[in-house]
Design an enzyme around this catalytic site. Structure first.
Site, PDB file in Angstrom:
ATOM      1  CD  GLU A  94       4.233  25.748  -9.134  1.00 29.53           C
ATOM      2  OE1 GLU A  94       4.847  26.151  -8.140  1.00 29.53           O
ATOM      3  OE2 GLU A  94       3.346  26.415  -9.687  1.00 29.53           O
ATOM      4  CG  HIS A 138     -18.333  10.458   6.503  1.00 26.05           C
ATOM      5  ND1 HIS A 138     -19.169   9.459   6.969  1.00 26.05           N
ATOM      6  CD2 HIS A 138     -17.492  10.755   7.524  1.00 26.05           C
ATOM      7  CE1 HIS A 138     -18.858   9.193   8.236  1.00 26.05           C
ATOM      8  NE2 HIS A 138     -17.845   9.954   8.586  1.00 26.05           N
ATOM      9  CE  LYS A 191       2.118  32.644 -13.837  1.00 26.02           C
ATOM     10  NZ  LYS A 191       3.386  32.716 -13.128  1.00 26.02           N
TER      11      LYS A 191
HETATM   12  O1  F6P Z   1       2.336  30.708 -11.353  1.00 23.00           O
HETATM   13  C1  F6P Z   1       2.983  29.831 -10.479  1.00 23.00           C
HETATM   14  C2  F6P Z   1       3.752  30.577  -9.453  1.00 23.00           C
HETATM   15  O2  F6P Z   1       4.850  31.204 -10.015  1.00 23.00           O
HETATM   16  C3  F6P Z   1       4.180  29.682  -8.293  1.00 23.00           C
HETATM   17  O3  F6P Z   1       5.339  28.987  -8.558  1.00 23.00           O
HETATM   18  C4  F6P Z   1       4.310  30.687  -7.199  1.00 23.00           C
HETATM   19  O4  F6P Z   1       4.338  30.079  -5.939  1.00 23.00           O
HETATM   20  C5  F6P Z   1       3.066  31.510  -7.443  1.00 23.00           C
HETATM   21  O5  F6P Z   1       2.953  31.577  -8.838  1.00 23.00           O
HETATM   22  C6  F6P Z   1       3.105  32.904  -6.876  1.00 23.00           C
HETATM   23  O6  F6P Z   1       4.182  33.632  -7.388  1.00 23.00           O
HETATM   24  P1  F6P Z   1       4.670  34.950  -6.681  1.00 23.00           P
HETATM   25  O7  F6P Z   1       5.112  34.607  -5.308  1.00 23.00           O
HETATM   26  O8  F6P Z   1       5.795  35.458  -7.534  1.00 23.00           O
HETATM   27  O9  F6P Z   1       3.517  35.904  -6.663  1.00 23.00           O
END
Ligand code: F6P
Length: 544
Positions: A356, A387, A507
């Site tokens: 990431e 394994h 998203k």
């Molecule tokens: O969608 C990726 C992300 O933003 C990550 O970078 C982050 O760790 C995760 O989602 C969770 O985000 P949050 O802590 O804002 O719920």
């Protein structure tokens, strides 16, 4: 000018041409190789002698680091310059493990003070729970913790709670700790039936407090509590929910009571946040003293990264050798192989940390890169992976770089001879595998010519990271090492490692697919594959 047109890059390319001809089995004939290519700091020794490098490689890589102004970038990182340019923020996870008496100004404000205040609040919560004073709606002490979070709000604490489960430093009552992350509710569906609602406390961890995965799980948890207890939401929220976020307003509007909110800040990246209040489950598991030891281990690695010369600097060397493998030896797969079942979640943690952060193809100003960046990373507990996918490592067509991670000492305080010999067996396997991957060999039978399927080509590079033993301190050092390694690589690749725009589109796309999946009209146009899959899902759902 990009890094690829620098003379240090060109020199490395020429050097790689020569090194391509040397096999690790020849390089390892040099008796002094371990002495000259292994480096230590605190409880951690790193052996690079099974990498396809020599002293010239290291010298040229250090020159490359200077060309990219790595020392300047390290200073900017620690000083709190807004190096996360796309979000105009600093990345100050190092401040979370800084000594209490120091100070660091961000926006005219001493953030070390905020960090310390937060640690004290966290400590009070830990004490209340450990002493049995935090009680559920029926007046019984809390005995079970469920952390609800995903990505950086899950992977770090999840990994640490497993890694350090034997290290309870002055911790109070023993708590059961569960982790819930997946959007589909799988973990909640599994555990809710066996939890006692009256003694279960949920920690809702989310930097943004907008992540739908986490909010859906939190919603299901609260509904379960409501149905089981028959008490009102004010009592449920006060007795059974803690929120941890950089967005207090969102925590409040969800219903987290003010006293149950722990904050962190937008200058902490989610995947760099386990040192903040996000680490509350770790402190609950191993005690606040243990949590502070973990912070000290990380701080010790920070100081080393900040002050050790580049050619002896562990994170710098780890990062540069990774760049060497990717950009000069053309290796794009990286296996993480802990020889310790307690580190089972380290691969998943590093997958997020590395991919990431550096899984990007544009530079800091958004221009396309003309060189490769983060390799594909995956992993598994080493002995189990032997394994499973080691076949590919030994005899497949892919070059893979491997990290072997193991502790020299384990089970020392137990008188269980049998477990101690299991540790020796594990060490033997760890050393055997990295040796075969390096030198190759053949399964010889009766002086007959060895058929191809019994030959091991070797020359797969690996690094062995040897901890004296796995403690909160050494674990903290190990994780900080990887964080800084990622930073080193980002500097060479001219990447901003602290944003993650590549996860955003999914998203919004998922949101636009919700209505059509619920049979509600949508004017959005989708591709034939998406249409076809939706039609099939609808047909299947109509049958039930
Ligand atoms: O969608 C990726 C992300 O933003 C990550 O970078 C982050 O760790 C995760 O989602 C969770 O985000 P949050 O802590 O804002 O719920």
């Amino acid at each position: 000018m990009t890094i690829t047109s620098s003379s240090s890059w060109q020199i490395l390319q020429d050097h790689a041409q020569q090194m391509q001809h040397s096999h690790l089995k020849e390089l390892l004939l040099d008796e002094s190789r371990f002495k000259t290519l292994s480096f230590a700091h605190g409880p951690l020794l790193i052996d690079f002698s099974k990498q396809r490098i020599d002293q010239h490689t290291l010298k040229h890589l250090v020159e490359l680091a200077k060309t990219a102004d790595l020392p300047g970038w390290i200073t900017r990182l620690f000083n709190g310059d807004p190096i996360n340019t796309s979000e105009a923020r600093p990345a100050l996870h190092t401040a979370l493990r800084e000594q209490a008496q120091t100070s660091l100004e961000v926006g005219g404000h001493n953030i070390i003070q905020d960090v310390q205040t937060n640690l004290s609040r966290m400590e009070k919560i830990v004490e209340r729970i450990h002493s049995g004073q935090w009680r559920g709606y029926a007046g019984e002490p809390i005995d079970t913790i469920v952390n609800i979070g995903v990505g950086g709000s899950d992977l770090g604490p999840y990994m640490a709670c497993s890694a350090l489960r034997g290290a309870r430093v002055n911790a109070g009552r023993h708590l059961k700790v569960h982790f819930v992350s997946s959007m589909d509710g799988s973990e909640l569906a599994d555990i809710l039936g066996s939890l006692n609602p009256a003694t279960t406390l949920f920690i809702v961890s989310s930097k943004s407090f907008t992540t739908i995965d986490t909010l859906s799980n939190a919603h299901t948890a609260r509904k379960w509590l409501r149905d089981a207890s028959g008490v009102n939401d004010t009592i449920i929220n006060r007795c059974h929910f803690i929120g941890i976020s950089a967005n207090p307003a969102k925590m409040s509007s969800w219903g987290i009571a003010d006293d149950n909110q722990l904050e962190f800040w937008d200058w902490i990246g989610g995947r760099y946040s386990m040192w903040s209040a996000i680490g509350l489950p770790i402190a609950l598991r191993i005690g606040m003293d243990g949590f502070r030891e973990m912070l000290q281990g990380a701080h010790s690695m920070d100081q080393h990264f900040l002050s050790a010369p580049l050619n002896e600097n562990l994170p710098v060397l780890l990062g540069l050798i990774g760049v060497w493998n990717v950009n000069f030896l053309d290796i794009h797969a990286h296996a993480i192989l802990p020889y310790d079942g307690r580190l089972i979640h380290l691969p998943a943690y590093l997958e997020q940390l590395e991919m990431e952060s550096n899984g990007k193809s544009v530079n800091r100003v958004g221009e396309p890169l003309d060189y490769r960046t983060c390799p594909v990373l995956w992993g598994e507990v080493g002995p189990n992976a032997q394994h499973a996918f080691y076949q590919l490592l030994h005899q497949g067509t892919e070059s893979v770089m491997c990290d072997f991670i193991v502790s020299a000492r384990r089970y020392e305080k137990t008188d269980n001879e049998s477990l101690r010999s299991q540790h020796t067996l594990t060490l033997a396997n760890c050393l055997a595998q990295s040796r075969i991957l390096a030198i190759g060999s053949a399964v010889q039978q009766n002086d007959q010519p060895v058929p191809g399927h019994k030959q091991y080509h070797g020359n797969q590079p690996s690094t062995t990271l040897l901890l004296d033993e796995l403690t909160p301190f050494s674990f903290g050092s190990l994780i900080a090492l990887y964080e800084h390694k990622v930073f080193v690589q980002s500097v060479i690749w001219d990447i901003n490692p602290f944003d993650q725009w590549g996860v955003e589109l999914g998203k919004t796309m998922a949101t636009s697919l919700l209505k059509p999946l619920q049979h509600q009209a949508s004017d959005s146009e989708f591709d034939p594959s998406t249409h076809g899959l939706m039609r099939h899902i609808h047909q299947q759902q109509e049958r039930s």
